[in-house]
Motif scaffolding. Sequence first.
Motif, PDB file in Angstrom:
ATOM      1  N   SER A 155       0.824  -1.216   0.000  1.00 32.72           N
ATOM      2  CA  SER A 155       0.000   0.000   0.000  1.00 32.72           C
ATOM      3  C   SER A 155       0.856   1.263   0.000  1.00 32.72           C
ATOM      4  CB  SER A 155      -0.916   0.006   1.226  1.00 32.72           C
ATOM      5  OG  SER A 155      -0.136  -0.075   2.411  1.00 32.72           O
ATOM      6  N   LEU A 156       2.181   1.113  -0.041  1.00 32.82           N
ATOM      7  CA  LEU A 156       3.051   2.293  -0.023  1.00 32.82           C
ATOM      8  C   LEU A 156       3.813   2.466  -1.330  1.00 32.82           C
ATOM      9  CD1 LEU A 156       4.579   2.166   3.607  1.00 32.82           C
ATOM     10  CD2 LEU A 156       2.599   3.447   2.799  1.00 32.82           C
ATOM     11  N   GLU A 157       3.371   1.771  -2.380  1.00 26.86           N
ATOM     12  CA  GLU A 157       4.185   1.782  -3.605  1.00 26.86           C
ATOM     13  C   GLU A 157       4.215   3.120  -4.342  1.00 26.86           C
ATOM     14  OE1 GLU A 157       6.316  -0.622  -4.233  1.00 26.86           O
ATOM     15  OE2 GLU A 157       5.452  -1.489  -2.433  1.00 26.86           O
ATOM     16  N   HIS A 158       5.341   3.343  -4.956  1.00 28.32           N
ATOM     17  CA  HIS A 158       5.556   4.455  -5.887  1.00 28.32           C
ATOM     18  C   HIS A 158       4.900   4.070  -7.212  1.00 28.32           C
ATOM     19  CE1 HIS A 158       8.081   6.933  -8.633  1.00 28.32           C
ATOM     20  NE2 HIS A 158       8.311   7.707  -7.587  1.00 28.32           N
ATOM     21  N   ASN A 159       4.606   5.064  -8.038  1.00 26.01           N
ATOM     22  CA  ASN A 159       4.014   4.773  -9.354  1.00 26.01           C
ATOM     23  C   ASN A 159       4.915   3.901 -10.237  1.00 26.01           C
ATOM     24  OD1 ASN A 159       1.522   5.952  -9.110  1.00 26.01           O
ATOM     25  ND2 ASN A 159       2.120   7.924  -9.980  1.00 26.01           N
ATOM     26  N   SER A 160       6.202   3.869  -9.935  1.00 23.53           N
ATOM     27  CA  SER A 160       7.111   3.037 -10.748  1.00 23.53           C
ATOM     28  C   SER A 160       6.798   1.553 -10.572  1.00 23.53           C
ATOM     29  CB  SER A 160       8.568   3.317 -10.384  1.00 23.53           C
ATOM     30  OG  SER A 160       8.766   3.145  -9.003  1.00 23.53           O
TER      31      SER A 160
ATOM     32  N   ALA B 203      11.720   0.629   1.258  1.00 27.21           N
ATOM     33  CA  ALA B 203      11.382   1.760   2.138  1.00 27.21           C
ATOM     34  C   ALA B 203      10.554   2.763   1.352  1.00 27.21           C
ATOM     35  CB  ALA B 203      12.650   2.421   2.669  1.00 27.21           C
ATOM     36  N   SER B 204       9.502   3.260   1.983  1.00 25.29           N
ATOM     37  CA  SER B 204       8.596   4.199   1.313  1.00 25.29           C
ATOM     38  C   SER B 204       9.299   5.512   0.989  1.00 25.29           C
ATOM     39  CB  SER B 204       7.403   4.482   2.229  1.00 25.29           C
ATOM     40  OG  SER B 204       6.733   5.654   1.814  1.00 25.29           O
ATOM     41  N   ASN B 205       9.027   6.021  -0.207  1.00 24.05           N
ATOM     42  CA  ASN B 205       9.618   7.321  -0.576  1.00 24.05           C
ATOM     43  C   ASN B 205       8.830   8.483   0.032  1.00 24.05           C
ATOM     44  OD1 ASN B 205       7.375   6.978  -2.427  1.00 24.05           O
ATOM     45  ND2 ASN B 205       8.195   8.705  -3.579  1.00 24.05           N
ATOM     46  N   VAL B 206       7.714   8.183   0.703  1.00 27.32           N
ATOM     47  CA  VAL B 206       6.924   9.251   1.323  1.00 27.32           C
ATOM     48  C   VAL B 206       7.218   9.340   2.820  1.00 27.32           C
ATOM     49  CG1 VAL B 206       4.611  10.139   1.783  1.00 27.32           C
ATOM     50  CG2 VAL B 206       5.104   9.010  -0.394  1.00 27.32           C
TER      51      VAL B 206
ATOM     52  N   ALA C 162       3.525   8.925  -5.524  1.00 25.73           N
ATOM     53  CA  ALA C 162       3.138   7.745  -4.743  1.00 25.73           C
ATOM     54  C   ALA C 162       1.730   7.928  -4.184  1.00 25.73           C
ATOM     55  CB  ALA C 162       4.149   7.498  -3.625  1.00 25.73           C
ATOM     56  N   PRO C 163       0.709   8.009  -5.056  1.00 23.23           N
ATOM     57  CA  PRO C 163      -0.648   8.251  -4.560  1.00 23.23           C
ATOM     58  C   PRO C 163      -1.140   7.153  -3.620  1.00 23.23           C
ATOM     59  CG  PRO C 163      -0.665   7.673  -6.901  1.00 23.23           C
ATOM     60  CD  PRO C 163       0.752   7.905  -6.528  1.00 23.23           C
ATOM     61  N   LEU C 164      -0.708   5.907  -3.870  1.00 26.08           N
ATOM     62  CA  LEU C 164      -1.137   4.814  -2.976  1.00 26.08           C
ATOM     63  C   LEU C 164      -0.739   5.121  -1.533  1.00 26.08           C
ATOM     64  CD1 LEU C 164      -0.326   1.414  -4.755  1.00 26.08           C
ATOM     65  CD2 LEU C 164      -2.577   2.369  -4.252  1.00 26.08           C
ATOM     66  N   ALA C 165       0.502   5.579  -1.370  1.00 25.56           N
ATOM     67  CA  ALA C 165       1.003   5.877  -0.016  1.00 25.56           C
ATOM     68  C   ALA C 165       0.213   7.022   0.593  1.00 25.56           C
ATOM     69  CB  ALA C 165       2.491   6.225  -0.079  1.00 25.56           C
ATOM     70  N   HIS C 166      -0.097   8.023  -0.218  1.00 23.02           N
ATOM     71  CA  HIS C 166      -0.847   9.171   0.318  1.00 23.02           C
ATOM     72  C   HIS C 166      -2.291   8.799   0.666  1.00 23.02           C
ATOM     73  CE1 HIS C 166       2.050  12.432   0.288  1.00 23.02           C
ATOM     74  NE2 HIS C 166       2.606  11.823  -0.749  1.00 23.02           N
ATOM     75  N   TYR C 167      -2.877   7.898  -0.113  1.00 21.71           N
ATOM     76  CA  TYR C 167      -4.215   7.407   0.275  1.00 21.71           C
ATOM     77  C   TYR C 167      -4.117   6.690   1.616  1.00 21.71           C
ATOM     78  CZ  TYR C 167      -6.558   8.459  -4.173  1.00 21.71           C
ATOM     79  OH  TYR C 167      -7.116   9.091  -5.248  1.00 21.71           O
TER      80      TYR C 167
ATOM     81  N   LEU D 231      -2.035   7.144   3.943  1.00 27.90           N
ATOM     82  CA  LEU D 231      -1.751   8.085   5.038  1.00 27.90           C
ATOM     83  C   LEU D 231      -2.884   9.091   5.257  1.00 27.90           C
ATOM     84  CD1 LEU D 231       1.932   8.922   4.047  1.00 27.90           C
ATOM     85  CD2 LEU D 231       1.244   7.648   6.082  1.00 27.90           C
ATOM     86  N   HIS D 232      -3.866   9.062   4.363  1.00 28.41           N
ATOM     87  CA  HIS D 232      -5.009   9.999   4.420  1.00 28.41           C
ATOM     88  C   HIS D 232      -4.581  11.453   4.258  1.00 28.41           C
ATOM     89  CE1 HIS D 232      -7.457   6.614   5.613  1.00 28.41           C
ATOM     90  NE2 HIS D 232      -6.587   6.340   6.561  1.00 28.41           N
ATOM     91  N   THR D 233      -3.490  11.685   3.566  1.00 29.83           N
ATOM     92  CA  THR D 233      -3.089  13.089   3.363  1.00 29.83           C
ATOM     93  C   THR D 233      -4.014  13.782   2.373  1.00 29.83           C
ATOM     94  OG1 THR D 233      -1.625  12.714   1.476  1.00 29.83           O
ATOM     95  CG2 THR D 233      -0.652  12.458   3.651  1.00 29.83           C
ATOM     96  N   MET D 234      -4.666  12.985   1.521  1.00 29.05           N
ATOM     97  CA  MET D 234      -5.562  13.570   0.512  1.00 29.05           C
ATOM     98  C   MET D 234      -6.696  14.329   1.184  1.00 29.05           C
ATOM     99  SD  MET D 234      -4.051  12.344  -2.073  1.00 29.05           S
ATOM    100  CE  MET D 234      -4.546  11.563  -3.563  1.00 29.05           C
TER     101      MET D 234
END
Lengths: 72, 376
Positions: free
Chosen positions: B93-98, B146-149, B335-340, B342-345
């Motif tokens: 759930s923390l993946e980068h778009n890559s 390791a998460s980039n966020v 990394a939108p998955l990570a931001h979702y 983390l609820h930063t959106m």
Amino acid sequence: MIRAILPSETHARKAQKILKQNGYFSEIIRVNQFRIGCGYALRIAGEPEEIQMLLLSANIPVRSLERERDSS
Amino acid sequence: MTVNFDNAATTFPKPPEVRLAVEKAIAWYGSSGRGSHPIAARGSELIYHAREDIAAFFDAEPENVVFTANCTHALNLAIQGIAKQGGHVIISSLEHNSVSRPVYALARNQKLQYSIASVTASASETLENFAKLIRSDTIAIICTIASNVTGQILPFREIGALCQEKQICFIADGAQACGVIPVSLRDQINILCTAGHKGLYGITGTGLLISDGKYAIPPLMQGGSGSMSLQPEMPDFLPDALEAGTLNVIGAASLRAGVRFVKRKGIENIYHTEMSLCDRFCERMQKLPDVILYREAGADYVPIVSFNIRGRQSEEIANQLAKQGFCLRAGLHCAPLAHYALHTMEITEGAVRFSPSVFSGMQETDRLCDLIKKFV
């Protein structure tokens, strides 16, 4: 001289290092292989069986290993 | 004066030896693997030495070190290569778009199915979340180390062991981990993909795919390899199979110098230097009631900290900091998955990321904290 044909330059350089560690000095040459095209070979002074054994034990895929024809 | 705290994107500045290696490479090396004349031979020798040094650093074999343009390139090679057989993969759930985009594209074209394992602060819970998603047709786990966020370290060694036990491929994204924490193919990673221009201090345009040789990876690109040229197909052996076209010899020279720099400095020293700055940053930010820090007790982190200020857009904060000479990245960090997760959106559509390098200092960190304090 022995000529060992190897799949790639990377394999040739790895093989060269392993042979050097075992006292064999070699030269990397580019060769044109029949029906395959560009490739790499090592020219080595030594016994083919021992050289083959050394390369195989280091998991280096040797395509062929043979004595060079005397050009004199 | 400009202070770079965006080293998770690309480390800046580069070590002096990297700059020297680039200068020398421009002046001295030709192409590699394309001839036996002296200029090409010098290039080939440099490339081989770079492969050797990188292989030794990650406990791999030199022929299994593939130079790529960046980590995204390496991940696409690995993911699309492994997916040729079809099946199911698991990402985190923390993946980068890559990682998420190539997986999503394959799924959309019905070439692959995927599941997302939730990462929590508990390593054992995260591992369990991966384990319970494994199906009979699962072919791989693909996840970041390791998460980039947030910088959170996933239990990658345990995930490697799980993959080994289940006989599935483990593709690891080491972009934020390599050069900062010890990462090795001995961690039961089958294919390690990483950037060359982040913690390994090479120049931009460098990346690596490092394989243990267990899983065949078909090429994405076809072209000249300097070997077996009469054959219509690419060679089927590494590294030639995945290195179509002329290699970035200058980039490889920089990456070799960068890896040697990291070895000389010592990964532990680098980690402690950077983490001490992150700890100071967190300690000072925790005193500010309107600052939200994306850190959780019980989790392990690489030196990255993301934060937000309540009521403020992350881009606005980063812009204000940039005006004062501090370079931090805001937004979604690809990394939108990570931001979702983390609820930063729900707050500011992203976060501001603080990521020091070994060249960052405590004084600059304190100056940054002083400045953020004025914003709150």
